[in-house]
Design a protein around this motif. Sequence first.
Motif, PDB file in Angstrom:
ATOM      1  N   ALA A 153       0.724  -1.214   0.002  1.00  0.00           N
ATOM      2  CA  ALA A 153      -0.055   0.043   0.106  1.00  0.00           C
ATOM      3  C   ALA A 153       0.853   1.315  -0.153  1.00  0.00           C
ATOM      4  CB  ALA A 153      -1.009   0.042   1.301  1.00  0.00           C
ATOM      5  N   LEU A 154       2.138   1.115   0.338  1.00  0.00           N
ATOM      6  CA  LEU A 154       2.892   2.221   0.526  1.00  0.00           C
ATOM      7  C   LEU A 154       4.038   2.268  -0.365  1.00  0.00           C
ATOM      8  CD1 LEU A 154       3.172   2.639   4.383  1.00  0.00           C
ATOM      9  CD2 LEU A 154       1.607   3.811   2.929  1.00  0.00           C
ATOM     10  N   ALA A 178       1.140   6.613   0.482  1.00  0.00           N
ATOM     11  CA  ALA A 178       0.302   5.827   0.002  1.00  0.00           C
ATOM     12  C   ALA A 178       0.070   5.680  -1.757  1.00  0.00           C
ATOM     13  CB  ALA A 178      -1.185   5.932   0.569  1.00  0.00           C
ATOM     14  N   ASP A 179       0.217   4.466  -2.184  1.00  0.00           N
ATOM     15  CA  ASP A 179       0.459   4.271  -3.549  1.00  0.00           C
ATOM     16  C   ASP A 179      -0.850   4.868  -4.171  1.00  0.00           C
ATOM     17  OD1 ASP A 179       1.763   3.275  -6.160  1.00  0.00           O
ATOM     18  OD2 ASP A 179       0.424   1.723  -5.922  1.00  0.00           O
ATOM     19  N   LYS A 180      -1.981   4.478  -3.636  1.00  0.00           N
ATOM     20  CA  LYS A 180      -3.363   4.944  -4.150  1.00  0.00           C
ATOM     21  C   LYS A 180      -4.325   5.533  -2.784  1.00  0.00           C
ATOM     22  CE  LYS A 180      -3.343   1.147  -7.571  1.00  0.00           C
ATOM     23  NZ  LYS A 180      -4.329  -0.153  -7.909  1.00  0.00           N
ATOM     24  N   LEU A 186      -6.162   3.242   5.399  1.00  0.00           N
ATOM     25  CA  LEU A 186      -5.134   2.346   5.924  1.00  0.00           C
ATOM     26  C   LEU A 186      -5.150   2.242   7.587  1.00  0.00           C
ATOM     27  CD1 LEU A 186      -1.922   2.644   3.637  1.00  0.00           C
ATOM     28  CD2 LEU A 186      -3.862   1.066   3.548  1.00  0.00           C
ATOM     29  N   VAL A 187      -5.494   3.545   7.952  1.00  0.00           N
ATOM     30  CA  VAL A 187      -5.441   3.737   9.511  1.00  0.00           C
ATOM     31  C   VAL A 187      -6.959   3.141  10.057  1.00  0.00           C
ATOM     32  CG1 VAL A 187      -5.581   5.344  11.497  1.00  0.00           C
ATOM     33  CG2 VAL A 187      -3.769   5.467   9.445  1.00  0.00           C
ATOM     34  N   ARG A 188      -7.844   3.521   9.347  1.00  0.00           N
ATOM     35  CA  ARG A 188      -9.195   3.142   9.644  1.00  0.00           C
ATOM     36  C   ARG A 188      -9.325   1.694   9.811  1.00  0.00           C
ATOM     37  NH1 ARG A 188     -10.864   8.262   7.168  1.00  0.00           N
ATOM     38  NH2 ARG A 188     -11.015   7.000   5.123  1.00  0.00           N
TER      39      ARG A 188
END
Length: 263
Positions: A153-154, A178-180, A186-188
Amino acid sequence: MLSDPGTARVGDARSRLIVTLPTVGVRWSEVFCLRGRGLLLVLGVMLVSGCSGRPNDLSDGSYYADAQPAAQGSSVAAPPSSSAPATGSSTSGTPSSAAPSRSEQQQDGQRVARALLTESVLGPEGFKVVTPARPADPRALPACVSDVDLGRALRSGRQADWQGVRTAVPLVQYVGAADKGSAADLVRRARRVTGCATEVPLAAGAGVDAQVAWCEKGRPACRVLVAKGSLLTDLEVAASTEARSRELLTQLAPKAVEALNAR
């Protein structure tokens, strides 16, 4: 007999004739004086000499020796290979827009660098740098958050390692882009970590999009994720006891928030 050096002897089953082979051509008066196979030979020589555009060199074999390289050195272009991809096509099947451009990568790197904690911030908190910031992969989340892969994701992530001056408590900070989409997603999703860890309540970070903190069960380490825009800060402190790690994390989390806001 003729003494001309350009003469050749031609054998015949019935008779032997002396045939004159001129270097340029044969006069018709001489052609009609020949009989049988001699006439055919002279006509053949005239035909070959006239078509080749070269002197009659059949006797030493050089005529055919010169003709062979010409056939081998053919200049006919070979047809294009059918396996070559068409111009502008992608053999990988992945659109070129999937990867970030060079300018986007540079912008990510600059934003990440500004979000990293510095010695002027952590020095007064009792920490010194052990390993300066360098490109690194993000650390995995606990196993209970199986659907969040920070490694995928990163991008453009950097990590720095610190240590307590008096207590040698290790502190690790990672910042990535973040890539997208937004890093807040991501945190949630990472909030489900409370299924295998103890959540640490923190004061709401002003100016950031989301944050979550926890202390791992069975390991005296506490960790916080803070998101703003596409940036994600991952900060972990591991003291000798969970209580001390929780105290230090509560103390340092606002510093990570300030660094994200100052970028």
